[in-house]
Scaffold this motif. Structure first.
Motif, short mmCIF file in Angstrom:
data_model
loop_
_atom_site.label_atom_id
_atom_site.label_comp_id
_atom_site.label_asym_id
_atom_site.label_seq_id
_atom_site.Cartn_x
_atom_site.Cartn_y
_atom_site.Cartn_z
N ASP A 138 0.83 -1.21 0.00
CA ASP A 138 0.00 0.00 0.00
C ASP A 138 0.86 1.26 0.00
OD1 ASP A 138 -2.31 -1.48 -0.07
OD2 ASP A 138 -2.73 -1.32 2.08
N GLU A 139 1.98 1.22 0.74
CA GLU A 139 2.87 2.37 0.73
C GLU A 139 3.46 2.57 -0.65
OE1 GLU A 139 7.08 3.93 2.71
OE2 GLU A 139 6.39 1.89 3.07
N ARG A 141 2.18 1.67 -3.51
CA ARG A 141 1.14 2.18 -4.41
C ARG A 141 1.01 3.70 -4.27
NH1 ARG A 141 -2.70 -0.92 -3.05
NH2 ARG A 141 -2.91 -2.26 -4.90
N ARG A 142 1.05 4.18 -3.04
CA ARG A 142 0.94 5.62 -2.80
C ARG A 142 2.15 6.36 -3.40
NH1 ARG A 142 3.39 8.83 0.46
NH2 ARG A 142 4.29 7.13 1.68
N VAL A 143 3.35 5.83 -3.18
CA VAL A 143 4.56 6.47 -3.69
C VAL A 143 4.57 6.49 -5.21
CG1 VAL A 143 7.07 6.22 -3.87
CG2 VAL A 143 5.95 5.97 -1.65
N THR A 145 2.02 6.30 -7.26
CA THR A 145 0.97 7.19 -7.74
C THR A 145 1.43 8.64 -7.71
OG1 THR A 145 -0.78 5.68 -7.00
CG2 THR A 145 -1.40 7.96 -7.37
N GLU A 146 2.09 9.02 -6.62
CA GLU A 146 2.60 10.39 -6.50
C GLU A 146 3.64 10.69 -7.57
OE1 GLU A 146 5.67 12.30 -3.46
OE2 GLU A 146 3.75 11.86 -2.49
#
Length: 299
Positions: A138-139, A141-143, A145-146
């Motif tokens: 999940d981390e 995916r966030r990185v 995406t950013e």
């Protein structure tokens, strides 16, 4: 064929791709009957002043600030990139830019120069001072995406390709990139042809840690030797491609080949590649798109 399971973090089995000898694949045909697809991978990167990073002199690499090594790296975005651009322009070559997303805010003049020239943009992590590793799904995916959203906003174009800082990935990276709409990675430098990964919609496109200015000049290669290495690489790949096309990637860093005393040798190498009648001088985006569209290999 192995399936690629979600979340491979706790396994040492490489299910990302299968073994495939180059002698046993369907033939690849490049546009116009070209034998070798050639692209320039231009690394445009941002380095943090308080983190050890790529260094020319390891003796000061752990200091904060490390003026010697940070200054060497910073030369690339201040000076070296502009020499490199002149040479690329002179020979009509559009590079495939491996872009740290931090570059978009730090060096907008470079991004504008690339937009004016219609460069191809790939995601190359956030900064080359931090490797893309050690993250839960999940981390990550966030990185990712950013990173992708930042590059998209800066260039007006969503990247299709990825190369991690230091060619780093997690076991989840290709699958998460596919979720974000990317279609290829450069991190696995194990082939002279594109090949399909065991992740739907994802392929590997060749990149090189050998035909790479940072590695070559870091080992003492001279300018004339660099030009000869480029020629030798191309000649062998052209010979290999008698029955199936090959890919040649030339990896460049502006703080290396952008140095004044190396500029004429980069220019000679690019002149040679641009003048090959059996070369398709293109971008990694176009290589990936052509391979996916025309490849007879199905998985």
């Amino acid at each position: 064929m192995k399936s690629y399971p979600p979340g491979m973090t706790n396994t040492t089995e490489n299910a990302l791709f299968d073994y495939s000898p180059i002698t046993e694949r369907p033939a690849i045909s490049w546009p116009g009957g070209a034998r070798v697809a050639v692209y320039v991978g231009l690394n445009i990167e941002h380095f943090l002043i308080d983190r050890p990073s790529t260094s020319i002199w390891p003796g000061t690499a752990d200091l904060v600030p490390d003026a010697l090594n940070h200054g060497w790296r910073d030369y690339g975005v201040r000076v070296g990139i502009w020499r490199t651009i002149e040479s690329l322009d002179r020979h009509g070559i559009r590079p495939s830019v491996l872009l740290n997303s931090d570059v978009a805010d730090r060096y907008p003049q470079i991004v504008k120069a690339g937009l004016d020239r219609d460069w191809a943009w790939l995601a190359h992590g956030r900064t080359n001072s931090i490797l893309h590793t050690g993250m839960e799904r999940d981390e990550e995916r966030r990185v990712l995406t950013e990173i992708v959203d930042t590059i998209t906003a800066a260039t007006g174009r969503r990247p299709h390709g990825w190369m991690g800082p230091g060619l780093t990935e997690t076991f989840n990276t290709p699958e998460l990139l596919a979720e974000l709409g990317l279609s290829y990675v450069l991190d696995w430098t194990n082939d002279d042809q594109p090949y399909r990964l065991n992740v739907p919609g994802m392929i590997s496109v060749p990149y090189s840690v050998e035909l790479n200015d940072l590695n070559l000049f870091g080992k003492g290669t001279t300018g004339p030797e660099f030009v000869q290495i480029v020629k030798d690489q191309y000649e062998q790949l052209s010979a290999d491609s008698a029955h199936s096309g090959r890919v040649m990637a030339l990896a460049l860093h502006p703080f290396v080949t952008g140095q004044a005393f190396r500029a004429k040798y980069l220019d000679q190498a690019l002149e040679y590649l641009a003048g090959r009648p059996d070369a398709w001088v293109t971008t990694s985006d176009e290589i990936a798109e052509h391979y996916v569209r025309t490849s007879a290999e199905t998985r």
